[in-house]
Structures are given as C-alpha cells and as structure tokens.
Design an enzyme around this catalytic site. Sequence first.
Site, PDB file in Angstrom:
ATOM      1  N   HIS A   1      -4.591   1.282   7.426  1.00 46.16           N
ATOM      2  CA  HIS A   1      -3.165   1.629   7.692  1.00 46.16           C
ATOM      3  C   HIS A   1      -2.957   2.996   6.741  1.00 46.16           C
ATOM      4  O   HIS A   1      -2.586   4.203   7.053  1.00 46.16           O
ATOM      5  CB  HIS A   1      -2.217   0.643   7.167  1.00 46.16           C
ATOM      6  CG  HIS A   1      -0.682   1.061   7.126  1.00 46.16           C
ATOM      7  ND1 HIS A   1      -0.008   0.546   8.211  1.00 46.16           N
ATOM      8  CD2 HIS A   1      -0.062   1.904   6.449  1.00 46.16           C
ATOM      9  CE1 HIS A   1       1.469   1.108   8.112  1.00 46.16           C
ATOM     10  NE2 HIS A   1       1.194   1.815   6.869  1.00 46.16           N
ATOM     11  N   GLU A   2      -3.398   2.927   5.442  1.00 45.25           N
ATOM     12  CA  GLU A   2      -2.977   4.046   4.283  1.00 45.25           C
ATOM     13  C   GLU A   2      -4.124   5.194   4.735  1.00 45.25           C
ATOM     14  O   GLU A   2      -3.751   6.208   4.491  1.00 45.25           O
ATOM     15  CB  GLU A   2      -3.381   3.492   2.932  1.00 45.25           C
ATOM     16  CG  GLU A   2      -2.510   2.354   2.512  1.00 45.25           C
ATOM     17  CD  GLU A   2      -0.862   2.609   2.469  1.00 45.25           C
ATOM     18  OE1 GLU A   2      -0.658   4.024   2.666  1.00 45.25           O
ATOM     19  OE2 GLU A   2      -0.292   1.854   3.118  1.00 45.25           O
TER      20      GLU A   2
ATOM     21  N   GLN B   1       3.126   9.878   1.298  1.00 48.07           N
ATOM     22  CA  GLN B   1       4.321   9.280   1.158  1.00 48.07           C
ATOM     23  C   GLN B   1       5.162   9.229   0.152  1.00 48.07           C
ATOM     24  O   GLN B   1       6.509   8.993   0.233  1.00 48.07           O
ATOM     25  CB  GLN B   1       4.041   7.724   1.456  1.00 48.07           C
ATOM     26  CG  GLN B   1       3.737   7.267   2.749  1.00 48.07           C
ATOM     27  CD  GLN B   1       3.187   5.725   2.874  1.00 48.07           C
ATOM     28  OE1 GLN B   1       2.380   5.183   2.291  1.00 48.07           O
ATOM     29  NE2 GLN B   1       4.300   4.853   3.194  1.00 48.07           N
TER      30      GLN B   1
ATOM     31  N   GLY C   1       0.788  -1.231   0.082  1.00 44.78           N
ATOM     32  CA  GLY C   1       0.003  -0.114   0.044  1.00 44.78           C
ATOM     33  C   GLY C   1       0.966   1.197   0.011  1.00 44.78           C
ATOM     34  O   GLY C   1       2.089   1.213   0.310  1.00 44.78           O
TER      35      GLY C   1
ATOM     36  N   CYS D   1       5.888  -0.324   7.243  1.00 45.01           N
ATOM     37  CA  CYS D   1       5.475   0.941   6.585  1.00 45.01           C
ATOM     38  C   CYS D   1       6.769   1.403   5.741  1.00 45.01           C
ATOM     39  O   CYS D   1       7.744   1.203   6.258  1.00 45.01           O
ATOM     40  CB  CYS D   1       5.065   1.891   7.421  1.00 45.01           C
ATOM     41  SG  CYS D   1       4.600   3.570   6.578  1.00 45.01           S
ATOM     42  N   LEU D   2       6.598   1.744   4.398  1.00 44.48           N
ATOM     43  CA  LEU D   2       7.422   1.965   3.500  1.00 44.48           C
ATOM     44  C   LEU D   2       8.277   3.307   4.109  1.00 44.48           C
ATOM     45  O   LEU D   2       9.435   3.760   3.945  1.00 44.48           O
ATOM     46  CB  LEU D   2       7.133   2.248   2.210  1.00 44.48           C
ATOM     47  CG  LEU D   2       6.841   0.964   1.456  1.00 44.48           C
ATOM     48  CD1 LEU D   2       6.122   1.444   0.016  1.00 44.48           C
ATOM     49  CD2 LEU D   2       7.841   0.086   1.375  1.00 44.48           C
TER      50      LEU D   2
ATOM     51  N   HIS E   1      -2.588   7.351   7.172  1.00 40.00           N
ATOM     52  CA  HIS E   1      -1.592   8.274   6.405  1.00 40.00           C
ATOM     53  C   HIS E   1      -2.186   9.543   5.998  1.00 40.00           C
ATOM     54  O   HIS E   1      -1.803  10.560   6.121  1.00 40.00           O
ATOM     55  CB  HIS E   1      -1.016   7.505   5.269  1.00 40.00           C
ATOM     56  CG  HIS E   1       0.437   6.848   5.662  1.00 40.00           C
ATOM     57  ND1 HIS E   1       1.474   7.386   6.073  1.00 40.00           N
ATOM     58  CD2 HIS E   1       0.490   5.360   5.334  1.00 40.00           C
ATOM     59  CE1 HIS E   1       2.376   6.178   6.548  1.00 40.00           C
ATOM     60  NE2 HIS E   1       1.808   5.226   5.944  1.00 40.00           N
TER      61      HIS E   1
END
Length: 167
Positions: free
Chosen positions: A137-138, A50, A45, A95-96, A141
């Site tokens: 999660h996204e 991000q 994701g 997480c990236l 963000h």
Amino acid sequence: MVEEIVIYPDSRLRETSKEVIEFGSVLKETLDNMYETMMDKGGVGLAGVQIGKLQRMLIVNIPREDRIQYKEDLLEIINPNIIESSGEILFQEGCLSIPNYYEYVKRFSYIKLQFQDREGKEKIIEAKDYLAVALQHEIDHLNGILFIDKLSILKRKKFEKEYKKKK
C-alpha cells in the site's frame, strides 16, 4: 512534529516520488516527523508523499496481537524495491489520505523487499499477510497509486459518488 496529511484528490498523491540520495539529518528528522504524524492520526503506515515529501520513503508499524503499536516494531523503508512476490490476499484497507473510507483490495500475500534504512544501509525483509499488504500500500503511494485505483469499476464509481457528497 506532527505534519499535515495530504488529502485526496490533491494532485501530489498522483506523482512518482524520487529516490532518496541524501541520508543525513534532514531525512532522519522527516522520518521522525512521519512517525509522530502516523501515530497522531492513528495510521499503520505513511509514505513521504502523504506529508508532501515526494521522496521514496515510507514507514510501517503493524500493531501486535494486543492491538498496540510498539516503536521497536517500526520499519523505516527508503528506496524500496519488491524483488519477490507470491500468493494472494484480500484485505480491507484504509488510507490517511482518503479519510473514513475502507474497501477490500487484492494484494500479494508474501513479498521480499530490498531497501535502505535511515543510515543508507542495504537491507532485505520478507513480509507476509498484514505487513506485506501495508508495505505494498505504501509503496504504491511512492508510485502515485492509491488503493482506490485497485477497486472494480463499479466500486470506484460508488466511491467517487460518495466522496463528492462529503465535500
């Protein structure tokens, strides 16, 4: 085009993303770049913030049982709104934007999500388990919330200590 990932503790990760109003070629190019970036970095994701785009857009591509992510499974979610949620699941997240850190987080196990696609069409999707977790999660963000914010105080302090050591 593969974009640069915004890495914690960059302050942009704490900002609230703005609603997408323009559904034109710029949005489509951004979504395409997000997909290339997510695949290049090995994510499931990615939220606009991000890659430095503070707009309410995200993508999710959950691997199938063969562990392969198929592009036809890609979800492009614009202006998401959770309209229903239930259940509870404990899921290990990464997480990236916080590389090489994984921790268990409690989320809803089921969500019903209202959103727009890349053309601006209204849609509703029901998601459970892994997909529900990834979407939450996204969406977090987009609201300036990171998965580490959901950890216990003890785990959060441990994370901060370990993270400072790596820097």
